[in-house]
Each structure stands twice: as structure tokens, then as C-alpha cells.
Design a protein around this motif. Structure first.
Motif, PDB file in Angstrom:
ATOM      1  N   ARG A 105       0.858  -1.230   0.101  1.00 30.67           N
ATOM      2  CA  ARG A 105       0.054   0.104  -0.001  1.00 30.67           C
ATOM      3  C   ARG A 105       0.776   1.251   0.118  1.00 30.67           C
ATOM      4  O   ARG A 105       0.716   2.289  -0.682  1.00 30.67           O
ATOM      5  CB  ARG A 105      -0.712  -0.057   1.268  1.00 30.67           C
ATOM      6  CG  ARG A 105      -1.939   0.850   1.426  1.00 30.67           C
ATOM      7  CD  ARG A 105      -2.937   0.573   2.204  1.00 30.67           C
ATOM      8  NE  ARG A 105      -3.271   1.939   2.685  1.00 30.67           N
ATOM      9  CZ  ARG A 105      -4.137   2.001   3.960  1.00 30.67           C
ATOM     10  NH1 ARG A 105      -4.395   0.975   4.430  1.00 30.67           N
ATOM     11  NH2 ARG A 105      -4.774   3.067   4.245  1.00 30.67           N
ATOM     12  N   GLU A 106       1.870   1.073   0.573  1.00 38.32           N
ATOM     13  CA  GLU A 106       2.989   2.487   0.556  1.00 38.32           C
ATOM     14  C   GLU A 106       3.618   2.577  -0.787  1.00 38.32           C
ATOM     15  O   GLU A 106       3.846   3.767  -1.080  1.00 38.32           O
ATOM     16  CB  GLU A 106       4.171   1.891   1.733  1.00 38.32           C
ATOM     17  CG  GLU A 106       3.696   2.667   2.886  1.00 38.32           C
ATOM     18  CD  GLU A 106       4.920   2.158   4.009  1.00 38.32           C
ATOM     19  OE1 GLU A 106       5.852   1.685   3.437  1.00 38.32           O
ATOM     20  OE2 GLU A 106       4.589   2.388   5.114  1.00 38.32           O
ATOM     21  N   LYS A 107       3.443   1.693  -1.604  1.00 42.02           N
ATOM     22  CA  LYS A 107       4.205   1.994  -3.024  1.00 42.02           C
ATOM     23  C   LYS A 107       3.119   2.377  -3.722  1.00 42.02           C
ATOM     24  O   LYS A 107       3.051   2.894  -4.780  1.00 42.02           O
ATOM     25  CB  LYS A 107       4.908   0.439  -3.274  1.00 42.02           C
ATOM     26  CG  LYS A 107       6.098   0.471  -2.687  1.00 42.02           C
ATOM     27  CD  LYS A 107       6.676  -0.916  -2.809  1.00 42.02           C
ATOM     28  CE  LYS A 107       7.895  -1.127  -1.795  1.00 42.02           C
ATOM     29  NZ  LYS A 107       8.122  -2.367  -1.292  1.00 42.02           N
ATOM     30  N   GLY A 109      -0.301   2.532  -3.001  1.00 37.90           N
ATOM     31  CA  GLY A 109      -1.532   3.411  -2.556  1.00 37.90           C
ATOM     32  C   GLY A 109      -2.786   2.436  -2.408  1.00 37.90           C
ATOM     33  O   GLY A 109      -2.611   1.215  -2.508  1.00 37.90           O
TER      34      GLY A 109
END
Lengths: 569, 184
Positions: A105-107, A109
Motif C-alpha cells: 500500500r505504501e508503494k 496506494g
């Protein structure tokens, strides 16, 4: 009979309903049913069955960002395969499921999560299906109860009545009253289509055509507005420059540079009359300079919608008499011949124009098409055009982003090679004339910094270092900005070997603000200064400093490395 | 009035409202499917661990040192591949752009031989090219389809991610304002 038909009818409709339900269910659950056709291959799988199971569960919850409506577990897309591998790598590193979701999700979204998290922004998304289901159930219940009530009503009536004659009118009456009740009010009947129509028009206007969806109206109008504003800004700026030039001319009408500036700005705002006027005055003030003659000829031609007038023609002849290689005049001579129908002369004039310009200069394309036009209308083959070929300067290679490369002797070679077609004596004469005119002009305008620099360059090209040095010292008195100072330092360093110039460079460097002196281009110049006065070590130190700060593979770095290597020997 | 006739109209209005809201949000361009928002914006750019393409084979598979390569200047990272058509199309513009901003090229799942032919045919706007053989670096950068172009600030922060072909319009409307802001 009616009863039987009625039963049949409802049986058929029930069957249809069931069939439709099955179709919908199959469609909805096909991903589950077809799960056996999953995309994952055996070699991707992990050996540990527990980990593999976790990998599958996680993959099923991750969106394939290429196909966007599939999980990476189902997708054959390249990215999906990579992401599956990534998930398994994470698992091998003992990461928890949450940690894996978080890492991806950090990469990528939120969008990478197939089921979006429940948060205010997604409430509607989560509630909408439930709400629609609720509405559906309400609707069904309503219909169901209405039908039941209806049945019971007609049943009791059937019981009460004994004959067909009685039933018919009463049921007819009942039906009539029912349909009367069911009648949609006329107002809704009329307003509803109108409402739909207005709504669709509104959506259409808001979005533009559906096939233009990726560039919506709002964006397009914004782009147009920016473009219009830019144009307006440019026009305003040009107008401002014109007014300033005009004010300057009114203040000192005898100033050649003011008149010349006025002509240039007038040309920018498209006021040919002002341009011609200013050029005529410039011509007088300059003592009939040949270059201004050809410019005036061009302006006159433009004023006459591209026709070379008689006045222009005589100006062209005069300009060519002074300088047979005046590009502008030569081109106009060609145009004049073309308009007179003398195609051979036109081609000759244009061909000699071409030998004076580079093949990628703005005029080159015009020349190509003009010569082609002349040749075709004359019925001859399109002749070969030979353009000037100059050694490509380093500036265009490096994007000309700073003064580092400006200190390059090849620049002078270039300027000189432009005259290489003339004999040496002619060259010297030409330069001498130019220098004479320039120094006359500068005596009246000693504040013209770039004029002095030009004079110094001219002297320098004649190897007259003493005069060049004098001109540079005069330029030093006309310095009004740091930009001037840097230009002066460069020019002085280029002429080297004179003691008074060394002093000049030292003084000018000292006058530059510290922030500028730390910049690479000034450091380079300073290094050159130290090299010229013989302090190679300081020069090497300064240049090495620059080398540490710029990309190692660029052309500048290579040039610097060469210079340093030369000094070290 | 009977609920039977209000209900369909009501449902229609609700659906119209929802699609209206959705359309407006698409119109404003904030949820465009082709331009997914990157959560990496404003964060430090992940390392570029790549196999160097070309001469300096020695430094293969080590993280690129942006500072040493470019200095304190903003730069661009472009994910591309020789097998991708939009990547071919954007090369001429990137060549122009490289005169203003240095560009590091990341060849995504590409073969050096194919890459050499590609660069010879279409041009080489890149200051440095690295090969992302297994696509791991691309995943670290949140790349979901090439070409993708990132603008990195002088401090190594990701400022912009553009998915899709790089054009003059995109550069002028999206990149240029940010670059100018940084230069101030």
C-alpha cells in the motif's frame, strides 16, 4: 379455463424468473466457479503449503493495477506475476499479512487493495449495495402484498357472486377504479421525460462527448485560457517594451540605439509603420549603415505585403555594394528577381544566400522551398543547395546552460571562418571598416558596454591586443551589472597575455559578490586567470572543485579533465 | 400517491446522483484510472538498484548515488523498455528535455542487445541507463505500467509521478511549474 391459463402464465413467468436468477448467479460467481483456471503457475508456488496458502489469500486481496478489476491471483499480467513473486518473497522474510498489505500500500496506494478499507470516503461504496438490496426487498414485498390483497379481494367476490353476468361488470368496475388509482398523474408523465432530457443535456455539457472523456471540457477550457493568457502577456510585454523604446527616443532622438530599439519593438508588436520610421531615422543617424539599409528594405517589403518595392530595391543594391554577403539583402534580391519573373537570377541569389547560412537556421527551410518554387516555375530541375558548414560549437552540445564552455577559442575560429570566402586583404578591410564605424559610434555613447566588448573582439581578431585592451578598459567603465562583469572577465581572459588585462580581471573578480564567486562558471574563469598568470596549482585546485560537483560523464567534465591533465604535465 | 410510482423515480434519482458525483470526480481528474495517485509523492525516492548498462560494468547491482551522479539538482527518472511503443514515441521529447534536466533511464525487463538497437534507432536521452531485470526496482517505485516518469528534487524527494507517454504538454502543465518552484 381462465384459472388454468392464469396458473400457467404465472408458472411460465416463475420459470423465467428462476432461469434469469441462475444466469445472474453464474455471471456473478463465475470467478469462483472458474477458480480452477487461475493464472498462477507451479514454479511460482512456495514449497511450504501453509505459506503458499497464505500467499494465495493475500494475492486474492491485491488488485492487479494493469487490469484493475482483477486480483493479482487471477491475472496473467506481467506486473501481477511480479507482485505475486514479491508477496512470496515477503512471506519468506517472515512478514505478517498486515505488514505485506501495508508494504504494498505504501508503494501503490489504497487502490492496490481489492477491498477498499471502510472509512468516510468509502462509506457510500460499502453502503450502496446494501441500500439497493433493501430497496429491492421493499419493492418486492410491496408487490407481493399488493398481489395477495388483490387475490383475496377477487376470491371473496367470486364466492359471493353466483353468475357470470354479475361478476363481469363488478370486476370491470373494480379494475377501472384500480387503474384509475394506478394512473400516473399527468404532471409526472410530462415532467419526467423533460427532467431526463435536461439531466442528460447537463451531463453532456459538463463532460463533452463520452469519447472525449480523457480530456474533459474543464481541462480543455483551462488549457485554452492559459494559452490565451500567455499570448496576452507576451503582447503586453511587447507593447510595454515598445512604449519604453518610444519614451527613450523622445528623450534623446539623436540616439541610434534608441531608434534601433524602437524599430525592433515595433516589429514585435506588428506596427510596420513605426518600424519603417524608426529604421529610416536609424539609417540617417548611422551615416547610412549598410546593415540598416537591408533591414529597412525588408521592412518596406513587408509593408508592401511581400512585394519588393522600388525604394527597397535601391536600398538592397546599396547594401550589397557595401557588403556583397549581406544575407538579408541577398535574400531580398532573390525575391525581387522572383517577383520580376527572372527565375534564373532568383535561384542564383538564393543559392549564394544559402552558402552564408547554416542548414538548420530558420531561413534555411524558406530558402529550400523558395528555390524549389523558382525552379519548378522555370521548368528546370531543383538545383542542389549548398549551405555553409561551420564546425559545430560546443555550446549547442551542452545546451548552453552556463558560461563554462563560452571560454572557447573555437568561437573566434567560427567568426573568422565566416569571412573565409573573402581574400585576406578583403577580410582585413571589412573588419577595419566595421571597427571604424563602431569606435565612432562608441565615442558618442561611452556607456554602451556591449559595444566596447564588440570593439575589443574585433581588435582581437586582427591580433591588435593593445587596442583590444584599451577597448576592454573602456568597457570596464561602462559596467553596470554582474552580468556585464562576467562577460568582461571572459573577454579579458580570452585576449590574455597583457599585464593591464590581468589587473583588470583581478579587479573585476574581486568586485563580484561571494555567492557568484562560488558558482562553477566563475570558478572556472578564476582558474583560467590563475593559469594565465602561471599559478597552475591554484588553477588545478579550482577546476578539481568544479569536477567534484558536476556529472562525471558530461562533456564539461571531460573538457575539464583534459585541461587539468594538460596543466599537470 | 402510491409508493409504487414514487419508488422507481426515487431509485432513478439516487442512481443519477451517484453517477453524477462519480462523473464530477472523474471530471476533476482526481480519480482517473490511467493516472493512479502515487503514495510515494513527497517521500524519499527509493534506491535504484540496477545493472548498469554500457561502459561501467564494475558498478553493477549497486544502488545509484544520485548526488555523485547529478549533484544538487532536480532530475528525472524514466522507466522504459525497448519493447514499449509509447516509450519509443517519447524519446524525441526526452532528448530535448535532457538538455534542461538530467534523465536517468531504467530499462524495465529489457535485454541489452534490444536496448542497444532501440537507443541507436530512436536516440539516447539518458545520462545513465540501468537495467531492472526482475522488475523488483519498479515494484519498489510503485510502477504499474511503463513508461512512467518521476521528477526527483535536489534533495531526493519524489515530486511528480506521471504514468504514460511524456509529452511537451504534460511537461509544461505538470512538470514545469514544479521545476520552476524548486529553482526559486
Amino acid at each position: 379455463m381462465r384459472g388454468v391459463i392464469g396458473v400457467n402464465k404465472s408458472a411460465i413467468s416463475q420459470l423465467i424468473a428462476v432461469l434469469m436468477g441462475v444466469v445472474i448467479a453464474i455471471t456473478l460467481f463465475s470467478p469462483l466457479i472458474l477458480k480452477n483456471a487461475f493464472a498462477i503457475t507451479a514454479e511460482e508456488m512456495l514449497e511450504d503449503p501453509v505459506l503458499e496458502k497464505r500467499a494465495r489469500t493475500i494475492s486474492a486481496g491485491l488488485r492487479c493495477l494493469v487490469c484493475q478489476n482483477q486480483s493479482i491471483d487471477d491475472s496473467d499480467a506481467e506486473l501481477a506475476i511480479d507482485l505475486r513473486k514479491q508477496v512470496r518473497d515477503y512471506l519468506k522474510q517472515d512478514m505478517s499479512d498486515e505488514a505485506i498489505f501495508l508494504a504494498l500500500r505504501e508503494k501503490y496506494g489504497e487502490f492496490v487493495l481489492l477491498s477498499p478499507p471502510i472509512q468516510p470516503a468509502t462509506y457510500l461504496l460499502w453502503i450502496a449495495p446494501l441500500a439497493i438490496l433493501g430497496i429491492g426487498i421493499l419493492l418486492m414485498a410491496n408487490l407481493f402484498f399488493a398481489a395477495k390483497k388483490n387475490n383475496r379481494g377477487s376470491l371473496s367476490q367470486n364466492n359471493k357472486s353466483s353468475g357470470l353476468q354479475v361478476v363481469l361488470p363488478s370486476s370491470k368496475k373494480k379494475k377501472k377504479s384500480e387503474t384509475g388509482e394506478a394512473q400516473i398523474p399527468d404532471i409526472i408523465k410530462i415532467t419526467f421525460p423533460v427532467f431526463v432530457l435536461i439531466l442528460s443535456v447537463a451531463i453532456y455539457l459538463g463532460l463533452g462527448r463520452p469519447d472525449l472523456n480523457d480530456q474533459p471540457l474543464a481541462e480543455r477550457s483551462e488549457m485554452r485560457a492559459t494559452a490565451e493568457k500567455e499570448l496576452e502577456d507576451r503582447q503586453n510585454a511587447a507593447l510595454k517594451a515598445f512604449n519604453q523604446a518610444k519614451a527613450r527616443v523622445e528623450k534623446n532622438p539623436e540616439s541610434l540605439s534608441a531608434q534601433f530599439m524602437l524599430a525592433a519593438t515595433a516589429s514585435q508588436i506588428g506596427s510596420i509603420e513605426d518600424e519603417v520610421n524608426a529604421l529610416e531615422k536609424s539609417l540617417l543617424l548611422s551615416g547610412s549603415d549598410a546593415r540598416i539599409k537591408s533591414q529597412l528594405a525588408e521592412a518596406l517589403t513587408r509593408q508592401a505585403d511581400g512585394q519588393v518595392t522600388k525604394a527597397a530595391s535601391s536600398l538592397i543594391s546599396q547594401a550589397l555594394q557595401t557588403n556583397p554577403e549581406d544575407i538579408r539583402a541577398l535574400y531580398l534580391r532573390g525575391l525581387e528577381s522572383f517577383q520580376k519573373g527572372e527565375m534564373g537570377d532568383a535561384i542564383l541569389a538564393w543559392q549564394s544566400t544559402a552558402t552564408l547560412i547554416l542548414p538548420d537556421s530558420p531561413l534555411a527551410d524558406t530558402l529550400r522551398s523558395d528555390i524549389a518554387k523558382a525552379a519548378t516555375s522555370n521548368g528546370v530541375d531543383i538545383p542542389k543547395i549548398k549551405f555553409a558548414s561551420l564546425p559545430k560549437s560546443n555550446i549547442s552540445d551542452s545546451g548552453g546552460n552556463n558560461a563554462l564552455i563560452d571560454v572557447n577559442p573555437t568561437l573566434f575560429e567560427e567568426q573568422r571562418s565566416q569571412f573565409s570566402n573573402l581574400s585576406e586583404i578583403e577580410q582585413a578591410q571589412f573588419i577595419q571598416q566595421m571597427v571604424q564605424r563602431l569606435s565612432d559610434r562608441l565615442e558618442q555613447q561611452p556607456e554602451n558596454f556591449y559595444g566596447w566588448l564588440q570593439l575589443a573582439n574585433a581588435h582581437l581578431s586582427m591580433q591588435d591586443v593593445a587596442s583590444a585592451s584599451n577597448a576592454l578598459n573602456s568597457a570596464a567603465n561602462a559596467v553596470t551589472s554582474d552580468e556585464h562583469r562576467i562577460a568582461l572577465i571572459e573577454a579579458a581572459l580570452l585576449s590574455h597575455t597583457s599585464l593591464s588585462l590581468t589587473q583588470l580581471v583581478e579587479n573585476q573578480l574581486a568586485l563580484l559578490p561571494d555567492s557568484l564567486r562560488q558558482s562553477n562558471s566563475i570558478k572556472f574563469l578564476e582558474g583560467e586567470y590563475w593559469r594565465q598568470i602561471g599559478d597552475n596549482n591554484t588553477a588545478i585546485k579550482l577546476w578539481s572543485d568544479i569536477l567534484n560537483e558536476i556529472p562525471a560523464e558530461g562533456q564539461q567534465a571531460q573538457t575539464l579533465q583534459q585541461l587539468i591533465a594538460e596543466l599537470s604535465n | 400517491m402510491n409508493v409504487r410510482y414514487i419508488l422507481p423515480i426515487g431509485i432513478f434519482c439516487v442512481i443519477a446522483l451517484i453517477s453524477g458525483v462519480a462523473m464530477i470526480s472523474i471530471l476533476n481528474g482526481d480519480q482517473s484510472r490511467t493516472q493512479l495517485p502515487s503514495p510515494l509523492i513527497g517521500k524519499k525516492a527509493p534506491e535504484l538498484v540496477l545493472t548498469s548498462y554500457g561502459r561501467s560494468q564494475a558498478s553493477s547491482d549497486a544502488a545509484l548515488d544520485f548526488k555523485q551522479m547529478i549533484g544538487d539538482k532536480p532530475f528525472i527518472v524514466n522507466y522504459f523498455a525497448s519493447w514499449c511503443a509509447p516509450c519509443q514515441k517519447e524519446i524525441p521529447f526526452l532528448e530535448k528535455l535532457s538538455q534542461k534536466v538530467p534523465i536517468i533511464g531504467v530499462a524495465y525487463k529489457d535485454k541489452p542487445d534490444a536496448l542497444a538497437i532501440f537507443l541507436e534507432r530512436f536516440g539516447n536521452p539518458f545520462l545513465h541507463i540501468g537495467l531492472d531485470n526482475d522488475g523488483k526496482t519498479a515494484i519498489n517505485w510503485g510502477v504499474y505500467g511503463i513508461p512512467e516518469t518521476f521528477l526527483i528534487s535536489d534533495e531526493g524527494i519524489i515530486i511528480i509521478r506521471h504514468a504514460g507517454e511524456m509529452t511537451h504538454d504534460v511537461y509544461r502543465s505538470i512538470f514545469l511549474p514544479k521545476i520552476e518552484e524548486m529553482m526559486q
